[in-house]
Structure formats: C-alpha cells, structure tokens
Design an enzyme around this catalytic site. Structure first.
Site, short mmCIF file in Angstrom:
data_model
loop_
_atom_site.label_atom_id
_atom_site.label_comp_id
_atom_site.label_asym_id
_atom_site.label_seq_id
_atom_site.Cartn_x
_atom_site.Cartn_y
_atom_site.Cartn_z
CD GLU A 136 21.88 15.18 -37.94
OE1 GLU A 136 21.38 15.03 -36.79
OE2 GLU A 136 21.21 15.42 -38.94
CB VAL B 131 20.33 7.29 -30.72
CG1 VAL B 131 21.44 6.66 -29.88
CG2 VAL B 131 20.42 8.81 -30.66
CG ASN C 155 14.26 14.75 -40.75
OD1 ASN C 155 15.03 14.07 -41.42
ND2 ASN C 155 14.66 15.43 -39.68
CD GLU D 120 25.41 15.27 -42.48
OE1 GLU D 120 25.46 14.47 -43.42
OE2 GLU D 120 24.37 15.58 -41.88
#
Length: 517
Positions: free
Chosen positions: A277, A257, A180, A491
C-alpha cells in the site's frame, strides 16, 4: 490511510500498560518500558544493534531511545512466531474469533489511552486519533467474523469421484508499518492475517514506534498464544532482515513507492507474496453542478486530515472553471479557520507534522511552487503556537495553492503535507486525461449531482479506491488499495482473506486408477 466515519462512546479507564504516565496536554508523557515485544512480553535489548531518538512532534522533545533489532533479535521473534503459528493455525475459526473479539473489547475500553499515546508519538489531533483507534477495533471485529467463514469448494467428478479445496494459512507473515497511522496500520495488517490462522512479526516505523506494542499486549491479554503477534523495532536494516528471513511466508508493507519497490525485490528472491500500500497523487474532480458546500468540505477532508500526511489524499483538486472563483473563496476562508496547535486539546483540528526533516521537506515544496509560478492563497508557513512548551514543535499553517499547471512539482510529486493544489478544467474528457496522467493510482474522487456522469467518470479513473460526493471514507468492510505504482493487493474487505491464505486442491478417486502404463 484516512479517517473512518465511525463514532464510539468515549470510555476512560486507568492505563493498563506499565510505565507510561499521561496528562491532558502535550509535553509530559514519559515512556520508560522497552518497545520490542515477542513471546510473552516486552523485551529489553542488552546489546542493541543501534539506538535512535524518538520525538514528540508537538513539542520537539525526545520521548525515548529506540532500540533497533539485529539478526539475533529478529531470529528470536521469528522462533516465537513459528511456535505460535503451530498452535493458532490448528484452532477452529470460532476459537480464533473469540480471541480477536476479546482484543477488540479491550481496545474499546482503552480507547482514550491508546489515542493519547498515538497523538504524543505522531502529532495528529486527539479527535482523529480516537477515530483511528475505532478503525483498528472495527477491523479486528470484522475479521473475527470472517474467521468463522473460511471454507473451500466441493467439485463432483465422474464416477463418484470428487475434489475439494481447502483455504489454509500461509505461516509467519511480516507487517511493516508507516508513521502516519501507527496503531491503525498495525491492526489493519494483523487482523486478516490472524483471522486466517497466521502469526505475525510487525515492524513499526522507527519514527512512531510507541503504540504497536500496545496492540501486542492487547492480543496477549485477550488470550492469544505466546508469540502470535510480535514487535521488532528498527529501520531499514531490520526491515531487510525480515524480508530476507527464510521463515517468512508473506510481507505486507505500507509506505513510499521507492521503499515498496525494494521490498518487492527482496521478497521476490524468496518467492514471497507481498501486499504493498504505497503512495498517491490522487485527483479530486469538482464539476460545476456540485453542491459547493459539500465539495469544499470534501476538498478539506481530501487534503488536511492528519496534517495532510495521508497516502490517499486528493491533492490535485480539479475545479470546473465556471465555479473556480466561488470554490477558491470558500475553501480559503475555511482553511484559514482550521485551528492548529496542541494536538491533545479538544478544539485542535491540525496538530504537528511528524518530524523536523519532514516539515522542512513540505515547506520546501511550497517554496518550489512559488518559484515555478504558483500563487499561495493562504498558509504554507511555519507556525508557532502561543503555548511556550510547543515552540519547538513541527507546525505549519495549512496551505492552498492556485495558478497551478500540470507540470509543476507540487502537482506531479507527493508532498505528504497540508498542501492543496487547485487546477481549473473545462471538459470531462480533458479532466479525465489530466487526472490519469500520473504513475500512481491510489485514490480519486468526483463531486457532481449528475449520477450518470459520476459513474461514467469513476469508470474511467485509473485508481483503486474512488469516492463519489465524499472523500477519505474507509469502512473496514470494503477493500482499500491502488492501481499502477500505488501498490499490489488490498487491505480490508473480504477479498483480503485471499492475500493472507493459500488454496489447496484435493482430488479424491472413488474407483480404480485408470493408468496408461
């Protein structure tokens, strides 16, 4: 990862990469050069383990054939990264910062070309892609500054003895990116790693492999040692090779996940630290005293950036019952005006979803919502732009769903598309319980004019990144990451230095040894 709120002057220069010819509209970019990169340049695989087609979401046409790396190629990239680490880790922070700042300068010059390549491979609008490139540049600039500040601690001990700590790099780090935010994620993972003195082998998503190699070329052009930042392309098998490789010191992953859990298991077998993440099903809470105009704009930003393909999106929009009718009327009106179509046109605000299987999956969620009793207020249908060359692209109209309940599939599961689910609530206590009733905790947001309530609600939200009276704003100076199943580590921000370095304690005796033997 969401849009950043920064604007940079638009700069146009001729393309600096080899054989990518570009145009002002979709359907004509040609990609001929290899997309793997290690050592000093791009690498053509003569016996690729596997190849697969890479598509242009706007048109549905094949952009190129991606060559997947196998054990031999992964080993080659690792050897180059190990060699570069030996050089880079011994350089002073100021020397590393100089290279990183030069890379940022090149990115700024090439902003338009990188953004257009990102649009062609990802499908998001050119407006958003430019801001993604800005975020990448700002991240590299930020960590270039921190590279000069890495320091330890001095501790005085009895008798004139003392101890000190050294913050040292880990070694070769692996980054595994999502589709993405391809270029931005490549920068978000590499910048803190390189600032700390590590080298990196990065694997982009096989769906969007085009722009990470541009970052590798930019680092090389900026003066980085050969092999400092390497690109290995591939899918699950290539990722497994990276996670199990004995030379890897750390793995950083952005994605789903389930995949994050598998990566954590693989890294654990080698006692490797991970940064994960992962996904989200984030709540956005709108109280009755909110500025309605801002709340509506916040809800749109929380659901429709990058065609809704953002892990932190606030897709469960809880609206206090007193203002629900007004909110729905305005959010539907605004959603219907979102211009969908060719992502390389300036006026477009929603481009194409990343591929056909994902589009079908998102549309399937909407069908399921209808079956479970939800009401579609607008959108949620395949969209075919007027331009004939876009007829095979992966478009849909942005969707707002009403009459939702907490047990519906559209409310429980991450859709990862332009779908907003709206739910009414009555009290603060009630909405907090419902907002936290999820296994994920990446982000959350609250709109209210009551400052005390805003901070009280945020304190009780189980999410790693929270927004008050805004949404999806991610300055590189602040950490980004989640609670619960949404990930481990952070991050961006200063704290990320700790995730790409290790602490060594040194005890210095200034007298005689006091021995028990």
């Amino acid at each position: 990862m969401p849009l950043v709120k920064f604007l940079v002057q638009r700069l146009r220069v001729p393309a600096l990469w080899h054989e990518i010819s570009r145009s002002a509209s979709s359907g004509t970019m040609v990609i001929k050069d290899p997309l793997n990169f290690w050592g000093a340049g791009r690498v053509k695989l003569h016996d690729a383990a596997h190849t697969e087609a890479v598509y242009e979401p706007a048109t549905g046409r094949v952009l190129c054939q991606l060559e997947h790396c196998g054990p031999k190629e992964v080993n080659q990239a690792m050897l180059h990264a190990q060699t570069a680490f030996g050089v880079w880790s011994k350089m002073a922070g100021m020397e590393r910062a100089k290279v990183m700042l030069e890379a940022a300068r090149i990115i700024e010059i090439r902003r338009e070309d990188i953004a257009e390549a990102e649009v062609v491979n990802n499908g998001k609008s050119i407006t958003e892609a430019r801001l993604d490139v800005d975020s990448a540049r700002l991240c590299i600039e930020y960590y270039a500054g921190l590279a000069t500040t890495l320091a330890g601690q001095h501790v005085q001990l009895p008798g004139g003895s003392f101890a000190y700590t050294r913050r040292e790099p880990l070694g070769v780090c692996v980054g595994i990116g999502a589709w993405n935010y391809p270029f931005q994620i490549a920068a978000w993972k590499s910048a803190p790693a390189l600032a700390c003195g590590n080298s990196m082998v990065f694997k982009p998503s096989p769906v969007t492999p085009v722009t990470a190699v541009l970052l590798a070329e930019i680092y090389a052009q900026a003066g980085a040692p050969s092999g400092l930042y390497n690109i290995v392309q591939g899918g699950q098998e290539t990722g497994m090779l990276l996670c199990h490789h004995p030379s890897v010191a750390k793995v950083s992953f952005t994605g789903s996940v389930p995949t994050g859990k598998k990566i954590m298991e693989m890294a654990a077998s080698g006692v490797k630290p991970v940064t994960l993440e992962l996904g989200g099903k984030s709540p956005l809470i709108i109280f009755e005293d909110s500025d309605l105009e801002n709340a509506v704009k916040g809800a749109l930003m929380a659901n429709f950036l990058s065609q809704g393909q953002v892990c932190s999106n606030g897709t469960r929009v809880f609206v206090q019952r007193q203002i629900l009718p007004q909110f729905l009327e305005e959010v539907v009106r605004r959603t219907k005006t979102i211009q969908t179509g060719d992502p390389l046109l300036e006026q477009t605000r929603m481009g194409a979803l990343v591929n056909r299987p994902h589009l079908d999956k998102v549309l399937g969620f909407i069908s399921r919502a209808k079956e479970e009793g939800a009401r579609i207020l607008c959108g949620g249908e395949p969209f075919i732009p007027a331009d004939p060359k876009l007829k095979d692209g992966y478009y849909m109209s942005p969707c707002v769903i009403d009459n939702c309940t907490d047990d519906m599939t559209c409310v429980r599961e991450e859709i990862f598309g332009p779908v907003m689910s709206v739910l009414p609530f009555d009290t603060e206590e009630e909405v907090l319980q419902r907002a936290n009733d999820t296994t994920m905790g990446l982000a959350a947001g609250v709109f209210t004019k009551d400052v005390k309530r805003a901070h009280r609600v945020v304190e009780n939200l189980q999410a790693g990144t929270c927004f008050i009276n805004n949404y999806n704003i991610t300055p590189v100076e602040v950490p980004f990451g989640g609670y619960k199943a949404s990930g481990i580590g952070r991050e961006n921000g200063q704290v990320t230095i700790e995730f790409y370095s290790q602490l060594k304690t040194v005890v210095v005796e200034m007298g005689d040894v006091d021995s028990l033997f």
